[in-house]
Design an enzyme around this catalytic site. Structure first.
Site, PDB file in Angstrom:
ATOM      1  N   MET A   1     -40.270 -43.304  16.228  1.00 34.64           N
ATOM      2  CA  MET A   1     -40.499 -44.433  17.137  1.00 34.64           C
ATOM      3  C   MET A   1     -41.108 -45.543  16.290  1.00 34.64           C
ATOM      4  O   MET A   1     -42.254 -45.434  15.867  1.00 34.64           O
ATOM      5  CB  MET A   1     -41.443 -44.048  18.273  1.00 34.64           C
TER       6      MET A   1
ATOM      7  N   LYS B   1     -36.146 -34.939  13.190  1.00 34.69           N
ATOM      8  CA  LYS B   1     -37.313 -35.832  13.135  1.00 34.69           C
ATOM      9  C   LYS B   1     -37.125 -36.922  14.176  1.00 34.69           C
ATOM     10  O   LYS B   1     -36.190 -37.711  14.093  1.00 34.69           O
ATOM     11  CB  LYS B   1     -37.451 -36.444  11.740  1.00 34.69           C
ATOM     12  N   TRP B   2     -38.024 -36.942  15.176  1.00 32.87           N
ATOM     13  CA  TRP B   2     -37.967 -37.900  16.292  1.00 32.87           C
ATOM     14  C   TRP B   2     -38.913 -39.042  15.963  1.00 32.87           C
ATOM     15  O   TRP B   2     -40.121 -38.878  15.936  1.00 32.87           O
ATOM     16  CB  TRP B   2     -38.379 -37.187  17.571  1.00 32.87           C
TER      17      TRP B   2
ATOM     18  N   GLU C   1     -39.627 -31.660 -14.791  1.00 34.25           N
ATOM     19  CA  GLU C   1     -40.181 -31.969 -13.466  1.00 34.25           C
ATOM     20  C   GLU C   1     -39.548 -31.094 -12.389  1.00 34.25           C
ATOM     21  O   GLU C   1     -40.223 -30.657 -11.459  1.00 34.25           O
ATOM     22  CB  GLU C   1     -39.966 -33.451 -13.156  1.00 34.25           C
TER      23      GLU C   1
ATOM     24  N   ASP D   1     -51.070 -37.143  18.358  1.00 33.01           N
ATOM     25  CA  ASP D   1     -51.986 -36.777  19.429  1.00 33.01           C
ATOM     26  C   ASP D   1     -51.623 -35.416  19.987  1.00 33.01           C
ATOM     27  O   ASP D   1     -50.545 -34.876  19.722  1.00 33.01           O
ATOM     28  CB  ASP D   1     -51.963 -37.831  20.539  1.00 33.01           C
TER      29      ASP D   1
ATOM     30  N   CYS E   1     -42.788 -38.436  15.070  1.00 31.74           N
ATOM     31  CA  CYS E   1     -43.094 -39.522  14.140  1.00 31.74           C
ATOM     32  C   CYS E   1     -43.144 -40.818  14.937  1.00 31.74           C
ATOM     33  O   CYS E   1     -42.387 -40.999  15.893  1.00 31.74           O
ATOM     34  CB  CYS E   1     -42.027 -39.602  13.045  1.00 31.74           C
TER      35      CYS E   1
END
Length: 729
Positions: free
Chosen positions: A479, A476-477, A614, A534, A526
């Site tokens: 910013m 997961k990249w 659960e 985009d 992210c």
């Protein structure tokens, strides 16, 4: 798909159901004539009308004729300073200080296949499925050239645009505005839809009628932003989900952007889309070029859904690349809300054991595994494993997690640096900072100058070493702040206006290197959630975390707006713990799962805190998602209700392209005493086919579409229902 009539200098671009047309006039200007439903042939040049308009000047090439003015004509690529006072596409500063550019047609070429852009993302297609038109324009005084690219992907109803500016003169020129797309529409009585919001409330649609003057959305944050998305729509005032004409336009770019529309004095409309001119100034020496990012358009006369279906197919098949573009994504559990910064190998293994029992397939270790990272004030930039938390590095932990039957992933934030880090101590001038001014911080961190190749390559070398040390299958990249103090120590004062764009190019360069070196790793984008959601990022990361807000009811709004352009398969969406961290709201596990299934699906909670019941329910949800995976991820998506409008429920539908199955999901709002009966109406079923609903007796498709599915009274707030429609026979 692309035709040229030499006798009247007419270009016509055809997609499956739309046509786009423009011509070269006798003076060499490109004049737009038509964009709309596909036509069989003929010229729309008769729509170009001329009149003597006061205060609308005339080009010198017209002599003393007063009826032709660039100020009144629909153009393909208008520039400023030569008589058109509407929103310009190109603005320059010439060596003599003048700011005029007068671009005239020189030549063109039509070739098979879809163009590509060096260093920039772009849609792609097989050579036999697309065509490219290149048109060269030139300013006869300065020698400045603009090469316009038009791409046609016929089956997707997509027309793409890009431009390369070349300094073919003998003096430098500064570009101060370079838009990728101009569309001059012949009518101004239109609605504009933009997708706006804030952090944890992204991409909410806003629809308004065009009014005289300029309306604009933009980002000056260095990324697309949570506040405005770079996808916009135009539509007829009466257009809706299933009727009326509309067109969508998206910029394939991940930095500062501007989308502007002007309703003109003569009741026409001009739309421009491209890099924001705010603090933009790019100098070209003689012989140098600048390539603007791609913009794409899709026209539909079947309402918003028709446009949406084509954008979804194009993004899935013609933008996302690599083996993860169509490979089944694993159901993951992210450790952030389970552990935050407080974890070690044993705690992670405890979480992994519980996760494995529920059917989770991938454990993702979030922030806090590197450097001296124990809170958000230090460690960023030091991409080596913190062995106080993880003795022996990643390899022993990853091996142990793999032994439990889970893959392993981790979180990174390559573009940022903490002042309390080795990297900053050794290279303080690698951060974006203005000498003599105190730093502006966001999340207690600074931004690295990725406009410098040596900076991103240094960071990448560290991360590559970590990823090569163990069996990592997901990254997961992230910013987590906007750009401020934007000044690069590597550029002279007169070129600081290039930093924002060069920063984006550096990010793209590192992402491309990552893809080449680690093609088997699933990379998720992210930016504090949806701040860089985009088409540009989707060229490198086949999914993006939609929002840091994981509340199911808020996600109904976020995912609704997102769906107009972006397919379910790219929308990162998780089930999180309750009370929800962002809102404090409590919703049922089944409701949270139903909402997250309108995305890539995963969990953001501590499974150790769940009851046995659960955990069993969690396993059932995961099994159900696997069963419905292809239908959810690749089915045609329809919005059955508008969650922003008053109503008892929110509903959406995914339908197999061949009509063999559909999934209708309904989420109710707050319960009302003695409420009216409610019905949901599916769409796009085969009218004469028989469908079983959740295993019940089969019903004709037209009966279901026009009679609807009665909703049971379930009681309580925020309840979810899913109806699986399966064609019989």
């Amino acid at each position: 798909m692309i035709g040229y009539q030499a006798e009247n200098h007419l270009f016509t671009l055809h997609t499956r159901s739309s046509s786009y047309q423009f011509m070269v006039d006798p003076s060499g200007y490109l004049l737009h004539t038509y964009y709309g439903p596909r036509v069989g042939g003929g010229s729309f040049a008769y729509r170009l009308r001329q009149a003597d308009r006061g205060f609308s000047p005339n080009p010198n090439s017209e002599g003393h004729t007063r009826t032709f003015s660039l100020d009144t004509q629909p153009q393909e690529y208008p520039s400023s300073g030569v008589g058109d006072f509407r929103i310009p596409v190109l603005e320059v500063e010439n060596a003599d200080g003048s700011r005029a550019a007068d671009l005239r047609y020189q030549s063109h070429v039509i070739r098979p296949g879809k163009y590509a852009l060096p260093g920039l993302p772009a849609f792609f297609a097989k050579e036999e499925d697309a065509q490219t038109l290149e048109i060269t324009l030139e300013d006869p005084v300065t020698g400045l050239r603009a090469v316009l690219y038009y791409g046609v992907i016929e089956s997707r109803d997509m027309i793409t645009r890009a431009v390369r500016i070349e300094n073919a003169g003998d003096k430098p020129v500064a570009l101060t505005r370079v838009m990728s797309l101009c569309l001059d529409l012949h009518q101004g009585d239109l609605d504009l839809i933009t997708f706006d919001g804030r952090h944890t409330g992204e991409r909410h649609p806003h629809r308004r009628r065009l009014a005289p003057g300029i309306q604009m959305v933009s980002s000056t944050r260095g990324a697309t932003s949570h506040q405005h998305n770079n996808f916009i729509m135009f539509c007829a005032p009466d257009a809706g989900e299933t009727h009326g004409w509309c067109l969508g336009a998206a910029l394939v770019y991940s930095g500062n952007f501007e989308a502007a529309v002007e309703r003109t004095q003569f009741d026409t409309a001009r739309m421009t889309l491209g890099i924001s001119p705010w603090q933009f100034r790019f100098t070209l020496a003689p012989g140098e070029t600048f390539t603007a990012p791609e913009a794409v358009m899709i026209f539909s006369r079947e309402g918003f859904s028709g446009m949406t279906h084509q954008f979804h197919r194009a993004i899935r098949d013609n933008l996302c690349r690599g083996e993860w573009a169509h490979r089944r994504r694993p159901v993951l559990l992210n450790t952030w809300e389970a552990a935050y910064f407080d974890f070690d190998s044993e705690k992670l293994l405890e979480i992994a054991r519980c996760a494995a029992e529920t059917g989770v397939e991938l454990l993702v270790m979030d922030d806090g595994w590197f450097g001296t990272r124990n809170d958000d004030r230090g460690g960023l930039g030091d991409w080596f494993v913190n062995e106080q938390k993880l003795p022996g590095g990643l390899a022993p932990l990853v091996h142990a997690v793999n032994e439990l039957g889970l893959d392993f992933g981790l979180w990174i934030e390559p573009e940022m640096v903490s002042e309390d880090s080795r990297l900053f101590a050794e290279h303080p001038n690698w951060a974006l900072r203005i000498p003599g001014r105190p730093a502006t911080r966001g999340r207690s961190q600074l931004v690295l100058d990725f406009s410098r190749t040596e900076v991103w390559q240094y960071v990448y070398a560290q991360i590559k070493k970590v990823l090569s040390s163990a069996n990592i299958t997901y990254v997961k990249w992230d910013m987590n702040r906007s750009l401020t103090d934007v000044l690069s120590a590597a550029l002279p004062a007169e070129r600081q206006g290039e930093v924002y764009h060069r920063f984006v190019l550096g990010v793209y360069a590192m992402l491309e290197q990552f893809r080449k070196d680690f093609p088997h790793i699933l990379l998720e984008g992210c930016c504090g959630g949806g701040g860089r959601f985009d088409c540009g990022m989707l060229y490198y990361t086949p999914q993006i975390w939609a929002s840091d807000n994981t509340d199911a009811m808020d996600r109904l709004l976020i995912q609704y707006g997102t769906s107009f352009c972006y397919p379910v398969s790219v929308v990162g969406s998780h089930v999180s713990a309750v009370p929800n961290e962002q809102t404090g709201r409590v919703t049922g596990l089944d409701t949270r799962a139903a909402v997250a299934m309108a995305g890539t699906f995963g969990y953001e909670l501590d499974p150790r805190s769940l009851s046995v019941a659960e955990r069993q329910q969690m396993r059932l949800e995961i099994d159900r998602f696997r069963h419905l995976y292809d239908l959810i991820q690749y089915g045609d998506y329809d919005r059955l209700t508008d969650p922003f409008a008053p109503g008892p429920f929110t509903a959406w539908q995914q339908t197999a392209p061949d009509g063999s199955a559909a999934l209708v999901t309904v989420v109710t709002g707050m319960a009302r005493s003695n409420d009216a009966f409610a019905t949901v109406y599916p769409r796009n079923l085969l009218p004469d086919a028989l469908y079983s609903v959740n295993g019940a007796d089969a019903v004709r498709g037209d009966v279901l579409m026009y009679g609807g599915i009665p909703l049971p009274h379930v009681g309580g707030d925020y309840r979810a229902m899913q109806f699986e429609l399966t064609r019989q026979g």
